[in-house]
Motif scaffolding. Structure first.
Motif, PDB file in Angstrom:
ATOM      1  N   VAL A 216      31.475  90.109  24.923  1.00  0.00           N
ATOM      2  CA  VAL A 216      32.696  89.744  24.203  1.00  0.00           C
ATOM      3  C   VAL A 216      33.857  90.644  24.590  1.00  0.00           C
ATOM      4  O   VAL A 216      35.025  90.225  24.596  1.00  0.00           O
TER       5      VAL A 216
ATOM      6  N   HIS B  72      28.384  86.982  28.644  1.00  0.00           N
ATOM      7  CA  HIS B  72      28.278  87.003  27.183  1.00  0.00           C
ATOM      8  C   HIS B  72      28.730  88.336  26.598  1.00  0.00           C
ATOM      9  O   HIS B  72      28.392  88.654  25.459  1.00  0.00           O
TER      10      HIS B  72
ATOM     11  N   ASN C 132      30.296  83.381  20.863  1.00  0.00           N
ATOM     12  CA  ASN C 132      29.176  83.456  21.802  1.00  0.00           C
ATOM     13  C   ASN C 132      28.377  82.155  21.800  1.00  0.00           C
ATOM     14  O   ASN C 132      27.851  81.746  22.853  1.00  0.00           O
TER      15      ASN C 132
ATOM     16  N   SER D 139      27.680  79.812  25.122  1.00  0.00           N
ATOM     17  CA  SER D 139      26.353  79.349  25.550  1.00  0.00           C
ATOM     18  C   SER D 139      26.345  77.847  25.797  1.00  0.00           C
ATOM     19  O   SER D 139      25.587  77.347  26.632  1.00  0.00           O
TER      20      SER D 139
END
Length: 911
Positions: free
Chosen positions: A454, A452, A470, A474
């Motif tokens: 970026v 996660h 994000n 997920s």
């Protein structure tokens, strides 16, 4: 039949162009293209008369064979036969044995002979374009079968009857492997609609192998009729591949599609009553997972509207809306972020590919993908006039996430030995399609906490909306099980889940690939056994005494490390002008291995990265020209990579498996402490033979490794090695008490074993060119020339005697006569062994040499002197410089001479 090389040499393209009827205005300049009206001539023949190119078509170029194929639209074998016919070259050679045709090839031949009869069924009944049918017939992939069994009655299974015959061939060189029958009247054959003669699994069908290799875009479908339906659309740069059913997709090696854009268009089947899955959909998902794992770009065809139209497959679409309507449907691609996972629950057909919780599914539908771009729905408004929802789309990122998969990477112990893995590592493989890389997926391996981040994703391309991105990640996390796989981070032969496999660079999942393996992107060359024989013969002829072939066999046998447990390094001994550099360059091309320059090995870290996580050989050029510190570090790492050693470096504790066998080339390779772990090949003056031709093929490394993995296990290899080791020990000139020589013989036995396996693979005699005798001769020369270099005490005494000659040895010592056990006076050096070790350890000028010594203990040094038989007496006392010195050992000076050691001394007085 003349070989392709002979045809290229004998045929002049200017003459061939005239015989083929190509138009050449004013009898000079270029020729007019045979494929389309040419206002200005565009087909040119190069000055040497061996190559041509049609400048109006990018991929139209080649040799005389390609020209016949281009002009007459014929396959390779027909083009070769046509050249034989035009120039009167006999097709059969009296000394060439004819290969007996297989049953499948005989069936295919009968079907091809009556191929014209298939047009009525395919063109009239199935509405396939006649041009597509004729192209498949010319490609010898389509025929017609009229066989009926005399042992079966009409209506019984196996009776046969008229059938379209789809001929399945290998991709290279095109041998017939099977014939798929599609019966026109299944009732004659007991209501069995299809039947396969030959191999069902592992092979695909395509109408034209040559078009498949040249295609930029490929459709994967279930049946040959669906493939011909797409071919009816005459899409430029496009080919079709039939998987021959849903059950075959997992058996196919899809690597032949690398570099191409793939669209999966399986049948739109109804759900299976037992499993709930739609067979066509499920096979499409499986194809997608296989292709993504190979870094091949793939998309699924959007079939959401097919149920309303009543279409089950592509041929239904063709029959209903024609070729123009089918073209439109072929451009409708699924736009969901997880391929095969529909974002509209009402449109879901059959069991869903993945379960998403309601809080994820509520957002999932917003994300829409194109082949290399991703958007999302930022706003939904009601269109009062149309009564539909109006969606506002916003850019999300400049790439498409093709998949996130959980990868379980085996530990080094399990990889190298096949033992049950007790320390696997879980990583996440992320595959992305970005515009700058075309149809090739880019893959990075993330650790858990990086998924996660970026900033990690921005390495693929721009992320325009980080928060929305994000949220998508997920959701995609839940698909990690879909492409989950077990892997080994090792290039070459390795153990995966207890089975020996051929592992290439793209099969690995390194977190830092450029550092962790020099072959992280290597794919092994594929070829035939004939190529292997040509390479062996060429290397055997290029240097006398099989010097070049020894290098080749060593490099090929290096992959036996996973079975044998070790592999020696190679020293290439050669004087200036002996042809060393030329041979190395040819070896690089033949084996696709990397030769590192000495300058690229200046640090320990660079040396580690050059030999990590592979059994494919690497080379070090002129390592002797480096600093002593670099040489010492390199030799220490070579000691470790003789078998394999785990090395963890930097703050992330990145793992490196030191394992690659190393070729060291030069006039003086400094590996005295490594003699028990190397073999040698010597390029002697005047030993040059026939120069290797430039067109020599590369060695078929992939087939060689597959041969080893398929036919041998560890116990068989150990048994074969044991026989050759015994043979080498029996014929070695060293005694069995010389442990160093015994190990050297074992190393040469490994090379002989590799030669034995190579002969079996390539189909050559083991005695060809007296290779075993030359290896044994090299072994005995190597053993005899290094007898004094194999013992560390020799290196220590060499330093000590040199220091005595320089007058730098300040510790008590003297030269005197000492009586041995037979009461004979022997000229000796009397010295304390502890003083020798202290002098070397504490002299600044000897610091590098002390660090390189494998023995640093006085006790071990004295024991080696005793075992070598150079000590006449121990615990002697003498007066030296007016001081009584005890615990001296008397070293026989004559015995030292036998080991190449000598020193100067005053005869009458102590030093």
């Amino acid at each position: 039949m003349a070989s392709t090389e002979e045809l290229k040499q004998r045929i002049d393209l200017y003459d061939l162009a005239a015989k083929l009827g190509l138009e050449r205005p004013q009898s000079r300049g270029n020729y007019k293209s045979p494929r389309h009206p040419d206002k200005s001539p565009s087909l040119s023949i190069f000055a040497d008369g061996t190559r041509w190119k049609d400048h109006s078509c990018d991929d139209a170029a080649g040799t005389c064979i390609d020209l016949v194929m281009y002009v007459e639209e014929s396959p390779v074998d027909e083009a070769i036969r046509r050249l034989h016919e035009i120039y009167g070259i006999p097709l059969d050679r009296p000394d060439a044995p004819r290969r007996e045709l297989s049953f499948e090839e005989n069936v295919a031949g009968r079907c091809l002979a009556q191929a014209d009869q298939v047009k009525a069924f395919l063109v009239e009944t199935r509405k396939i374009a006649e041009t597509a049918v004729e192209r498949a017939i010319r490609g010898k992939s389509l025929g017609f079968n009229t066989f009926t069994s005399t042992k079966r009655k009409v209506g019984e299974v196996g009776y046969g009857g008229p059938a379209a015959a789809f001929i399945v061939r290998t991709l290279n060189p095109g041998h017939v492997k099977a014939v798929d029958m599609r019966y026109l009247d299944p009732s004659l054959n007991g209501d069995v609609k299809t039947q396969t003669i030959g191999e069902k699994f592992g092979h695909i069908w395509t109408a034209d192998l040559r078009a498949l290799k040249a295609a930029r875009r490929v459709f994967v479908v279930e049946s040959a009729i669906n493939a011909l339906s797409i071919d009816s659309c005459s899409l430029p740069g496009t080919a079709t591949v039939a998987s021959r059913g849903t059950g075959n997709v997992d058996n196919i090696d899809w690597r032949f599609l690398q570099g191409k854009e793939v669209i999966v268009a399986m049948d739109n089947d109804a759900p299976n009553e037992r499993t709930g899955y739609c067979p066509g959909q499920k096979s499409a998902w499986s194809v997608y997972e296989h292709l993504t794992g190979l870094n091949i770009s793939a998309m699924l065809l959007d079939q959401s509207a097919w149920d309303d139209a009543g279409w089950n497959d592509l041929n239904d679409v063709l029959q209903d809306v024609g070729a123009s309507g089918l073209k439109i449907e072929l451009n409708r691609l699924e736009h969901w972020a997880i391929p095969g996972m529909i974002g509209d629950a009402e449109r879901q057909k059959g069991r869903s590919r993945l379960f998403l919780p309601s809080y994820d599914f509520a957002h999932y539908w917003k994300y829409r993908v194109k082949p290399d771009f991703t958007t999302y729905v930022s706003k939904v408004e009601k269109d009062d006039e149309a009564g539909d929802d109006k969606l506002t789309m916003q850019d999300l990122c400049g790439f498409r996430v093709a998949g996130i998969s959980r990868v379980t990477v085996a530990s080094a112990l399990s990889t190298m030995t096949g033992e049950v893995d007790a320390q696997p590592q879980v990583l996440f493989s992320v595959s992305v399609q970005a515009p700058r890389h075309g149809a090739n997926l880019q893959r990075r391996v993330f650790e858990d906490e990086q998924l996660h981040n970026v900033d990690q994703w921005r390495k693929f391309g721009p992320v325009f909306q980080p928060s929305a991105f994000n949220r998508m990640v997920s959701i995609l996390e839940r698909s990690a099980d879909l492409g989950a796989r077990h892997a080994v981070n090792f290039v070459g032969l390795a153990w995966r889940e207890g089975k020996l496999v051929v592992n290439e660079g793209p099969d690995c999942y390194f977190t830092n690939p450029q550092q962790q393996c020099p072959y992280h992107n290597l794919t092994f060359h594929s070829g035939s056994k004939e190529d292997a024989r040509q390479v062996i013969n060429a290397y055997q002829a290029t240097f006398k005494h099989n010097a070049a072939l020894q290098l080749l066999v060593w490099g090929l046998g290096a992959h036996l490390k996973a079975l044998l447990g070790f592999w020696p390094h190679m020293i290439m001994q050669a004087d200036k002008g002996a042809g060393k550099s030329t041979l190395i360059k040819r070896l690089e091309r033949t084996l696709t291995f990397t030769m590192f320059s000495g300058q690229s090995l200046e640090t320990v870290f660079r040396i580690v990265t050059s030999i990590s996580s592979t059994s494919h050989p690497v080379g070090w050029e002129e390592i002797s020209a480096r600093r002593q510190q670099t040489i010492d570090a390199a030799v220490n790492l070579l000691q470790e990579s003789y078998q394999y050693t785990i090395n963890r470096r930097n703050s992330e504790m990145t793992e490196y498996i030191l394992s690659a066998p190393v070729l060291m080339a030069g006039e003086d390779v400094p590996v005295r402490s490594l003699l028990g772990k190397v073999v040698r090949a010597s390029l002697k003056p005047g030993a040059k033979g026939t120069q290797m031709r430039e067109s020599l093929p590369r060695f078929p490394m992939l087939q060689w490794l597959q041969f080893l993995a398929k036919h041998y296990d560890r116990s068989q290899i150990q048994e074969i090695y044991g026989r050759y080791r015994k043979r080498c020990l029996d014929l070695s000139r060293a005694s069995g008490d010389d442990d160093g020589a015994v190990r050297m013989a074992g190393n040469y036995a490994a090379v002989l074993m590799a030669w034995r396996l190579l002969c079996e693979f390539a189909g050559v005699e083991e005695s060809q060119g007296d290779f075993p005798q030359d290896v044994l001769h090299e072994m005995n020369e190597h053993i005899s020339e290094t007898s004094q270099d194999r013992e560390p005490w020799v290196w220590i005494m060499e330093i000590a005697l040199s220091e005595i000659d320089r007058g730098e040895f300040r510790y008590p010592h003297m030269f005197d006569s000492v009586q041995d056990d037979e009461r004979v006076d022997v000229e000796c050096l009397l010295v304390r062994t502890s003083n020798i070790m202290d002098h070397i350890a504490h002299s600044p000028a000897l610091r590098d040499r002390w660090n390189a010594l494998p023995v640093k203990s006085d006790r071990v040094f004295k024991r080696q002197l005793r075992q070598a038989g150079v000590i006449v007496a121990e615990n002697k006392e003498r007066v030296i410089n007016s001081r009584r010195v005890s615990n001296l050992v008397a070293v026989d000076l004559d015995a030292l001479v036998r080991y190449g050691l000598s020193v100067g001394w005053k005869e009458t007085a102590p030093v």
